[in-house]
Design an enzyme around this catalytic site. Sequence first.
Site, PDB file in Angstrom:
ATOM      1  CE  LYS A 178      -2.899  -8.588  -4.464  1.00  0.00           C
ATOM      2  NZ  LYS A 178      -3.290  -7.572  -3.440  1.00  0.00           N
ATOM      3  CB  CYS A 228      10.452  -0.156   2.611  1.00  0.00           C
ATOM      4  SG  CYS A 228      11.108   0.501   1.089  1.00  0.00           S
ATOM      5  CB  SER A 284       4.892  -7.515   5.729  1.00  0.00           C
ATOM      6  OG  SER A 284       3.854  -8.342   5.271  1.00  0.00           O
ATOM      7  CG  PHE A 335      -0.240   0.465   2.488  1.00  0.00           C
ATOM      8  CD1 PHE A 335      -0.132   1.816   2.790  1.00  0.00           C
ATOM      9  CD2 PHE A 335       0.352  -0.445   3.356  1.00  0.00           C
ATOM     10  CE1 PHE A 335       0.543   2.244   3.937  1.00  0.00           C
ATOM     11  CE2 PHE A 335       1.028  -0.025   4.492  1.00  0.00           C
ATOM     12  CZ  PHE A 335       1.120   1.323   4.783  1.00  0.00           C
ATOM     13  CD  GLU A 342      -5.576  -6.221   0.132  1.00  0.00           C
ATOM     14  OE1 GLU A 342      -4.548  -5.930  -0.523  1.00  0.00           O
ATOM     15  OE2 GLU A 342      -5.678  -7.259   0.809  1.00  0.00           O
ATOM     16  NE  ARG A 343      -4.483  -2.729   4.260  1.00  0.00           N
ATOM     17  CZ  ARG A 343      -5.293  -3.789   4.315  1.00  0.00           C
ATOM     18  NH1 ARG A 343      -6.523  -3.716   3.823  1.00  0.00           N
ATOM     19  NH2 ARG A 343      -4.913  -4.921   4.861  1.00  0.00           N
TER      20      ARG A 343
HETATM   21  P1  NAD Z   1       1.562  -6.613   3.045  1.00  0.00           P
HETATM   22  O1  NAD Z   1       2.579  -7.671   3.165  1.00  0.00           O
HETATM   23  O2  NAD Z   1       0.416  -6.608   4.007  1.00  0.00           O
HETATM   24  O3  NAD Z   1       0.895  -6.641   1.589  1.00  0.00           O
HETATM   25  C1  NAD Z   1       1.669  -6.683   0.415  1.00  0.00           C
HETATM   26  C2  NAD Z   1       0.883  -7.415  -0.674  1.00  0.00           C
HETATM   27  O4  NAD Z   1       0.652  -8.762  -0.258  1.00  0.00           O
HETATM   28  C3  NAD Z   1      -0.480  -6.796  -0.962  1.00  0.00           C
HETATM   29  O5  NAD Z   1      -0.703  -6.806  -2.348  1.00  0.00           O
HETATM   30  C4  NAD Z   1      -1.428  -7.714  -0.233  1.00  0.00           C
HETATM   31  O6  NAD Z   1      -2.711  -7.789  -0.836  1.00  0.00           O
HETATM   32  C5  NAD Z   1      -0.742  -9.064  -0.304  1.00  0.00           C
HETATM   33  N1  NAD Z   1      -1.058  -9.935   0.846  1.00  0.00           N
HETATM   34  C6  NAD Z   1      -1.380  -9.520   2.107  1.00  0.00           C
HETATM   35  N2  NAD Z   1      -1.602 -10.601   2.881  1.00  0.00           N
HETATM   36  C7  NAD Z   1      -1.410 -11.701   2.112  1.00  0.00           C
HETATM   37  C8  NAD Z   1      -1.469 -13.103   2.360  1.00  0.00           C
HETATM   38  N3  NAD Z   1      -1.783 -13.595   3.559  1.00  0.00           N
HETATM   39  N4  NAD Z   1      -1.195 -13.942   1.347  1.00  0.00           N
HETATM   40  C9  NAD Z   1      -0.862 -13.467   0.126  1.00  0.00           C
HETATM   41  N5  NAD Z   1      -0.796 -12.149  -0.159  1.00  0.00           N
HETATM   42  C10 NAD Z   1      -1.056 -11.268   0.822  1.00  0.00           C
HETATM   43  O7  NAD Z   1       2.343  -5.210   3.092  1.00  0.00           O
HETATM   44  P2  NAD Z   1       1.743  -3.750   3.181  1.00  0.00           P
HETATM   45  O8  NAD Z   1       1.221  -3.522   4.571  1.00  0.00           O
HETATM   46  O9  NAD Z   1       0.858  -3.463   2.035  1.00  0.00           O
HETATM   47  O10 NAD Z   1       3.079  -2.881   2.978  1.00  0.00           O
HETATM   48  C11 NAD Z   1       3.962  -2.551   4.010  1.00  0.00           C
HETATM   49  C12 NAD Z   1       5.147  -3.484   4.062  1.00  0.00           C
HETATM   50  O11 NAD Z   1       5.845  -3.468   2.821  1.00  0.00           O
HETATM   51  C13 NAD Z   1       6.195  -3.068   5.093  1.00  0.00           C
HETATM   52  O12 NAD Z   1       6.670  -4.222   5.737  1.00  0.00           O
HETATM   53  C14 NAD Z   1       7.279  -2.418   4.266  1.00  0.00           C
HETATM   54  O13 NAD Z   1       8.568  -2.423   4.847  1.00  0.00           O
HETATM   55  C15 NAD Z   1       7.234  -3.261   3.042  1.00  0.00           C
HETATM   56  N6  NAD Z   1       7.848  -2.583   1.915  1.00  0.00           N
HETATM   57  C16 NAD Z   1       9.086  -2.987   1.517  1.00  0.00           C
HETATM   58  C17 NAD Z   1       9.719  -2.347   0.470  1.00  0.00           C
HETATM   59  C18 NAD Z   1      11.100  -2.755   0.050  1.00  0.00           C
HETATM   60  O14 NAD Z   1      11.542  -2.306  -0.988  1.00  0.00           O
HETATM   61  N7  NAD Z   1      11.793  -3.582   0.805  1.00  0.00           N
HETATM   62  C19 NAD Z   1       9.074  -1.300  -0.201  1.00  0.00           C
HETATM   63  C20 NAD Z   1       7.809  -0.920   0.228  1.00  0.00           C
HETATM   64  C21 NAD Z   1       7.196  -1.572   1.285  1.00  0.00           C
END
Ligand code: NAD
Length: 499
Positions: free
Chosen positions: A173, A281, A226, A149, A176-177
């Site tokens: 994909k 991040c 994450s 998100f 969804e937020r």
């Molecule tokens: P998230 O892991 O909740 O979601 C990321 C994606 O995974 C979304 O598209 C979501 O729909 C999907 N997802 C969520 N739960 C799932 C599941 N159980 N099974 C399969 N898919 C699932 O992350 P977020 O809250 O949207 O974003 C924040 C996180 O992203 C933080 O941890 C941040 O550090 C990380 N991030 C990392 C970088 C990097 O370059 N390392 C960059 C941006 C964000």
Amino acid sequence: MKKIGHFIGGKHVEGTSGREADVFNPATGEVQAKVALASAAELNAAIANAKAAQPAWAATNPQKRARVMMKFVDLLHRDMDKLAEALSSEHGKTMPDAKGDVIRGLEVAEFCIGAPHLLKGEFTEGAGPGIDIHSVRQPLGIAAGITPFNFPAMIPMWKFCPAIVCGNAFILKPSERDPSVPMMLAELMLEAGVPPGILNVVNGDKEAVDGILDHEDISAVGFVGSTAIAEYVYSRGCANGKRVQCFGGAKNHMIIMPDADLDQAVDALIGAGYGAAGERCMAISVAVPVGEDTANRLMEKLTPRVENLKIAPYTAGDDADFGPLVTKEAHTRVKGYVDAGIKEGAKLVVDGRDFSMQGYENGYFIGGCLFDNVTKDMSIYKEEIFGPVLSVVRAKGYEEALDLAMSHEYGNGVAMFTRDGDAARDFAARINIGMVGINVPIPVPLAYYTFGGWKRSGFGDLNQHGPDAFRFYTRTKTITSRWPSGIKDGAEFSIPTMG
Ligand code: NAD
């Protein structure tokens, strides 16, 4: 109520799964749209469109594909305000931050204009008698991106721009937020000239993600989010034989040496620790002053700055430091970490938990929080908070500060503030973290360099950013040719003419 479906085969299509999620306005807590959550059947429709469109796109010469990116860049500039407004309204970040989000993605599109050069193969003349060898880079077919998100413009563009310019079709994909901006980007790509079916946006949750990971027609998956989900995506995608690259969470340290320019360091901590409400991040979440005197001087300058941070919805103007957190869950989680830090014995120097704004009492706002005397064993140090909370960990010397950052499980970004060239050089050489800043707080590499964390922040295949992306999204074919011997002349030898 606004409904957000999917973008498949160059068209907006409604969701048919019967499942949907609320999209909130984080400043007010109101539901402003409903986004469809795809079923496997909807994902399959997108993949079928991608599969039908991809061969002709791969056969389109790289220069023409690059020209689409050129046009796309123009369109992003044209629609910058519209994109930023949609982004801020769903994410909560300020308008300048939202524009930055679009611009960092736009820079990737700009880099992709160089695709004809970046896609060139290699050639060895005379590898044997009459034998030459050459290699070509061919697209994989269909690639997919699963994005978080916090950068709903930049991260989708990190993924689909290089994938598409390499000749692939793409399934995005997004989170969804905040799904509106990815849909707008897909419309702009179509307007820029990408054929229908080459960029499809499938909104959804775990069901769509699992569908992507299991589908035999998807060859490569890029994930950002994450770490727990990144590890899941990696293992399931790899088990199905896909090329998978994942970016995960972070805990970025900033080491402040005794000789650092403290005003510069404090400015950096305010921007990198609290900007975008810490939902980056590459945010700095741990400050490590070296020596008691440095720590005391730092706290003296930093504390009033954190107390005076300006927090406001994006609609209130461009001078706010940050806006609300993205969801109620995020708000509860961040507050929970601050409570835990106090219980664990850290000193809460600035407490932003009770921040509230007249007229926005139901928004997900929290003020800047600052902890001193944080230690390695505390959850606020070990875990990613993803909020406007900065932890100060006091180190006695340089080696202790270095060891702290090196032994953390995350390794996305790190910074050191110093005027000492030797210390800076030693630090950059020894640190086991992917992106390093020297007197630079958020060392995000430009689009023509690799972006990528180490350890649990980034793992898997080659990074999909910078020149490596052109390898990630293509496979190499090597051709060995023996040429007919003997040069013919006379009537048997004809030189093709131009025109
Ligand atoms: P998230 O892991 O909740 O979601 C990321 C994606 O995974 C979304 O598209 C979501 O729909 C999907 N997802 C969520 N739960 C799932 C599941 N159980 N099974 C399969 N898919 C699932 O992350 P977020 O809250 O949207 O974003 C924040 C996180 O992203 C933080 O941890 C941040 O550090 C990380 N991030 C990392 C970088 C990097 O370059 N390392 C960059 C941006 C964000």
